[in-house]
Design an enzyme around this catalytic site. Structure first.
Site, short mmCIF file in Angstrom:
data_model
loop_
_atom_site.label_atom_id
_atom_site.label_comp_id
_atom_site.label_asym_id
_atom_site.label_seq_id
_atom_site.Cartn_x
_atom_site.Cartn_y
_atom_site.Cartn_z
N TYR A 72 -8.38 8.31 9.18
CA TYR A 72 -7.99 6.93 9.46
C TYR A 72 -7.05 6.80 10.65
O TYR A 72 -6.54 5.71 10.91
CB TYR A 72 -7.37 6.28 8.22
CG TYR A 72 -6.22 7.05 7.61
CD1 TYR A 72 -4.93 6.95 8.12
CD2 TYR A 72 -6.44 7.86 6.50
CE1 TYR A 72 -3.89 7.65 7.55
CE2 TYR A 72 -5.39 8.56 5.92
CZ TYR A 72 -4.12 8.45 6.45
OH TYR A 72 -3.08 9.13 5.87
N ASP A 95 -6.27 9.59 2.03
CA ASP A 95 -5.42 10.55 1.31
C ASP A 95 -6.12 11.13 0.08
O ASP A 95 -5.57 11.17 -1.02
CB ASP A 95 -4.10 9.90 0.89
CG ASP A 95 -3.33 9.36 2.07
OD1 ASP A 95 -3.59 9.80 3.20
OD2 ASP A 95 -2.45 8.49 1.86
N GLY A 119 0.78 -1.22 0.00
CA GLY A 119 0.00 0.00 0.00
C GLY A 119 0.81 1.27 0.00
O GLY A 119 0.31 2.32 0.41
N TRP A 143 -4.13 -1.01 9.75
CA TRP A 143 -3.20 -0.82 8.62
C TRP A 143 -1.94 -0.23 9.27
O TRP A 143 -1.89 0.95 9.60
CB TRP A 143 -3.82 0.12 7.61
CG TRP A 143 -2.97 0.52 6.43
CD1 TRP A 143 -1.73 1.07 6.45
CD2 TRP A 143 -3.34 0.44 5.04
NE1 TRP A 143 -1.29 1.32 5.19
CE2 TRP A 143 -2.27 0.96 4.29
CE3 TRP A 143 -4.46 -0.01 4.36
CZ2 TRP A 143 -2.28 1.03 2.90
CZ3 TRP A 143 -4.48 0.07 2.98
CH2 TRP A 143 -3.42 0.57 2.25
N ASN A 159 1.96 -2.42 6.24
CA ASN A 159 2.37 -1.69 5.04
C ASN A 159 3.88 -1.51 5.13
O ASN A 159 4.37 -0.68 5.89
CB ASN A 159 1.67 -0.33 4.99
CG ASN A 159 1.96 0.41 3.71
OD1 ASN A 159 2.24 -0.18 2.67
ND2 ASN A 159 1.89 1.73 3.76
N ASN A 166 1.58 1.19 9.55
CA ASN A 166 2.61 1.89 8.76
C ASN A 166 3.96 1.95 9.45
O ASN A 166 4.79 2.78 9.10
CB ASN A 166 2.14 3.32 8.47
CG ASN A 166 1.05 3.37 7.43
OD1 ASN A 166 1.09 2.66 6.43
ND2 ASN A 166 0.04 4.22 7.66
#
Length: 843
Positions: A175, A131, A14, A234, A269, A236
């Site tokens: 998010y 985004d 991603g 998710w 990710n 990061n």
């Protein structure tokens, strides 16, 4: 909780940037399967059909179809991965606009290719609104009271159109907590989504921040209450698409025990570079198995038993089991390091696995000495240097405790003896062999004796610790920074005379300086070993990052040596050197960031922090340059001028010239003439600002400067040049054209021509003079730039605000080299010397 669906744990592709190739994804699937991870999401941000061309169907040759169209037996990932096809919808940005409006008469799902991929075997989907521009067009505002209701309407219709698949994820525009206004629990956007989204739709969340340092059950409880469902994380933590100077190789950490009971899944990710993700994926698998163990044994964490977490909860070879039900990032890292060493060396042993870089190049018989050309090409016949000449006996002082003639060279480890031919191990090293005992690993002694031997465990550990995590440095990187900061903050103590009461301060300073030098030498050697021994894939993914660190450490190491050697020259530590250390201590002090800062506030990671500690650290153009197309395993050493360097530098200047026998006879009678032309005045009048670059063949470059150019030029013209004219008569040449005669004539012309005065405005604005040059065999642009950075750091530390150089107007090599260092042509009238240009740059 018997009806709970399987917990998703795996990787989401991603990131922003070039997506992975199918070959890279196949390797990724092998890693995921080995670690018993069960999910891969195809969601590259630069996939046009996830963004701008979202309405267009896939063609058979695109990655999404390639992942889905193969028969199940050939789909290595289908055995353990539900495939999540990410679809990105938005309003004005992507052109949906009025298409989301029920009054538009158009079904928002009808043009979407989701049915296409569903028919090809995809049963899991994700709808991503991250985004994007949160503004809606007027038609949408006429129908939907808010952005959240518009997005929920689209998600619900798509979910129902696809037959309510078991896995359908939704990524909101808000998010993470830092994007919520004013907070997640009070965000109207999230509250609306929690009310409007159908219960079967999962919601993606990144945590407190875009890149969350920690995830805790307490933070997730708030989100769960607002969204009315448990989120899918998710993660990061390893995303590096926001900083081209950082990559993250450390263990999965910062996630509190027992999170699984608060989540529906966790997708990592990762780094944009696939090869950088072995340890992140390996330790994520360890965390996953640990969480499963905690769920199966509630007495470890106080959790309820959750027996139906999925069908991948088996125990396979290679799973994490130091202490059942617990996760230790350090223990997981140790296991991952063993497996990664085996993986690295196995890849390198495969046919064609290693990249072909520039070998070490012998000094003898090379082309003429030339200014650095950026490390990309060698020009056989450059124009001669057009700078101040020289010749004298004075050199910089030896550092304390060094043997005569050795100086700082004793600090660094011994370089390898040439690059040699590359050899492969007799057999690939497997993870099982790596875990079975030391016999599967290469010892440091073997690595030193054979530069192309497989990488050792300690070398790979150092690599990981240099590029650890977004909020933390590894132990060796932290030690490196601590040494450098301490050496700068305490550098005044080095100038204390040995008989003084606090002379032990100087001894302590030099002890830490030596430790810093050893670390720098090990990292430089690691760069050479990576080029010689790593696989092509690993090298091209990680070389640029390690190359950056190597370059800045070459300069930092030489700068520390310069601080030591020249403080000893000054009996008064508050004298001419005093301003240097006041500047270093105030300007380069660590920047304290707010606790809630995202990691992109720390630009460059370890590289950026080392850069900031150098006096010219604010001149970013000096540090940023793309790595060479063909990596070089050549080891370099950069240090201040030593007593024995003058003879070696002069020899280098003469050996690099191809000439006629008559010219050679003249040079044999006057062996110092070329050295005096290029470097003599600097070595005589300003040796403390001279630095030498060496490779395995000896000196291969120099950087010379004068802090006060006005005073330097006056001394050169009144004292040094008259003595040099007497040493080299004007009629010394052969008088007839011959190879090498032009260089000899140019040197004699320089000695016997009255020098031109540099315009006073130049001397006032650019008070220091510099001259740099490297041999043609120096193909690594990083070594050339490190040489320049070290000299400019020394000049800036002593108060210089600008430097200039004199370059022949016809010498395109020098002009190009200096321009890449940020020098510009100075717009001053110098009519008396139309063939010479003045270039300058501010510091």
């Amino acid at each position: 909780m018997a009806g709970r669906p399987r917990f998703l744990c795996g990787v989401v592709e991603g990131f922003y940037g070039r997506p992975w190739s199918m070959e890279q994804r196949k390797l990724l699937f092998q890693w995921l399967k080995r670690r018993e991870l069960n999910c891969y999401m195809y969601a590259p941000k630069d996939e046009l059909k996830h963004r701008l061309l979202w309405r267009e169907p896939y063609t058979e040759h695109e990655p999404a179809c390639s992942l889905l169209s193969k028969p199940p037996k050939s789909r290595v990932w289908s055995l353990f991965l539900p495939f999540l096809l990410a679809r990105t919808w938005c309003f004005q940005v992507l052109g949906i606009g009025s298409c989301c409006s029920k009054n538009s008469g158009r079904d928002p799902c009808s043009p979407c290719p989701c049915p296409q991929v569903a028919a090809m075997g995809c049963h899991s989907f994700a709808l991503l609104f991250d985004d994007i521009d949160p503004c809606m067009c007027q038609a949408d505002r006429d129908v939907f009271p808010s952005l959240a209701q518009a997005q929920a309407s689209v998600a619900n219709e798509a979910y129902q159109e696809l037959g309510q698949p078991s896995i359908f994820l939704f990524c909101p525009t808000e998010y993470c907590s830092s994007l919520c206004s004013p907070s997640p629990s009070q965000s109207c956007y999230l509250l609306t989504l929690g009310q409007e989204l159908l219960p079967g739709i999962g919601v993606i969340w990144t945590g407190p921040k875009v890149v969350s340092q920690e995830l805790s059950a307490t933070l997730l409880e708030e989100v769960e209450g607002v969204l009315r469902r448990q989120p899918v994380i998710w993660d990061n933590l390893y995303a590096n698409d926001y900083d081209c100077r950082r990559v993250f190789l450390g263990p999965y950490t910062g996630r509190a025990p027992g999170l699984m009971s608060r989540l529906c899944g966790l997708l990592l990710n990762p780094n944009c570079e696939l090869q950088a993700n072995f340890i992140p994926i390996h330790t994520l698998g360890s965390w996953f198995q640990s969480e499963l163990g905690s769920c199966a044994h509630p007495d470890h964490t106080g959790m309820e038993i959750t027996a139906a977490l999925g069908d991948s909860q088996g125990s396979q070879e290679g799973t994490y089991s130091p202490r059942e039900g617990t996760y230790s990032p350090q223990e997981a890292l140790e296991l991952a390091l063993l497996d990664w060493v085996a993986e690295i060396n196995q890849q390198a042993s495969e046919p064609g696995g290693r990249a072909l870089g520039h070998p070490s190049i012998s000094l003898k018989g090379g082309a003429r000495l030339q200014p650095s050309t950026g490390g990309q090409e060698v020009v056989s016949e450059p124009q001669p240097h057009d700078c101040v000449p020289g010749g004298a006996e004075q050199c910089g002082p030896e550092p304390c405790g060094a043997a005569p003639g050795q100086g700082w060279r004793t600090v660094t480890s011994e370089p390898g003896k040439g690059s040699g031919s590359r050899t492969s191990p007799d057999a690939p090293v497997t993870p099982d062999e790596a875990r079975s005992g030391p016999i599967a690993l290469v010892t440091p002694e073997e690595a030193r004796s054979n530069p192309t031997a497989p990488l050792t465990l300690e070398e790979v550990r150092m690599l990981v610790e240099l590029f650890y995590l977004p909020y933390h440095h590894g132990p060796q990187a932290q030690r490196l920074l601590e040494h450098f900061r301490w050496l700068q903050a305490n550098s005044l103590s080095v100038g204390v005379p040995a008989a003084a009461p606090d002379a032990c301060g100087g001894t302590r300073w030099r002890g830490r300086a030596q430790s810093f030098q050893l670390l720098c030498a090990q990292i430089c050697r690691l760069h050479s070993r990576l080029v010689s021994s790593a696989s092509r894939a690993l090298l091209y993914d990680l070389h640029g990052y390690l190359w950056d660190i190597r370059n800045v450490l070459l300069a930092a190491s030489a700068f520390v040596l310069w601080l030591d050697g020249h403080l000893l020259c000054d009996p008064d530590p508050k004298g001419t050197w005093g301003s240097c250390f006041g500047w270093c201590q105030s300007i380069t002090a660590p920047i304290l960031l707010a606790g809630d800062a995202e990691p992109w506030a720390r630009r460059g990671g370890l590289f950026g922090e080392l850069q900031a500690l150098l006096p010219v650290g604010n001149s970013c153009d000096l540090f940023y340059h793309p790595p060479p197309l063909f990596p070089s395993s050549q080891l370099y050493l950069l240090h201040p001028l030593l007593p024995l360097d003058k003879a070696e530098l002069y020899r280098m200047c003469q050996e690099s010239l191809d000439c006629d026998p008559k010219v050679a006879e003249i040079l044999a009678a006057h062996p110092d003439i070329l050295g005096d032309r290029l470097l003599g005045s600097f070595l005589s009048l300003s040796p403390e600002y001279t630095f030498v670059l060496e490779d395995e063949g000896g000196p291969c470059g120099y950087a010379a400067g004068a802090l006060c150019a006005e005073s330097f030029l006056q001394q050169r013209d009144s004292n040094w040049l008259p003595a040099t004219r007497h040493k080299y008569p004007r009629d010394l040449g052969t008088g007839t054209p011959a190879p090498g005669q032009d260089v000899l004539e140019e040197a004699l012309l320089f000695f016997h021509t009255e020098p031109l005065a540099v315009p006073l405005p130049v001397l006032r604005r650019f008070p220091s003079l510099v001259q740099l040059g490297t041999a043609p065999r120096v193909l690594d642009v990083g070594a050339s730039r490190s040489l320049a950075i070290c000299l400019l750091s020394a000049l800036r530390a002593n108060g210089s605000r600008g430097v200039f150089c004199q370059v022949s107007a016809t010498d395109q090599q020098q002009l190009s080299f200096y321009s890449r260092l940020g020098f510009v042509a100075l717009p001053v009238a110098w009519d008396s010397s139309p063939g010479t240009r003045l270039l300058g740059r501010l510091l």
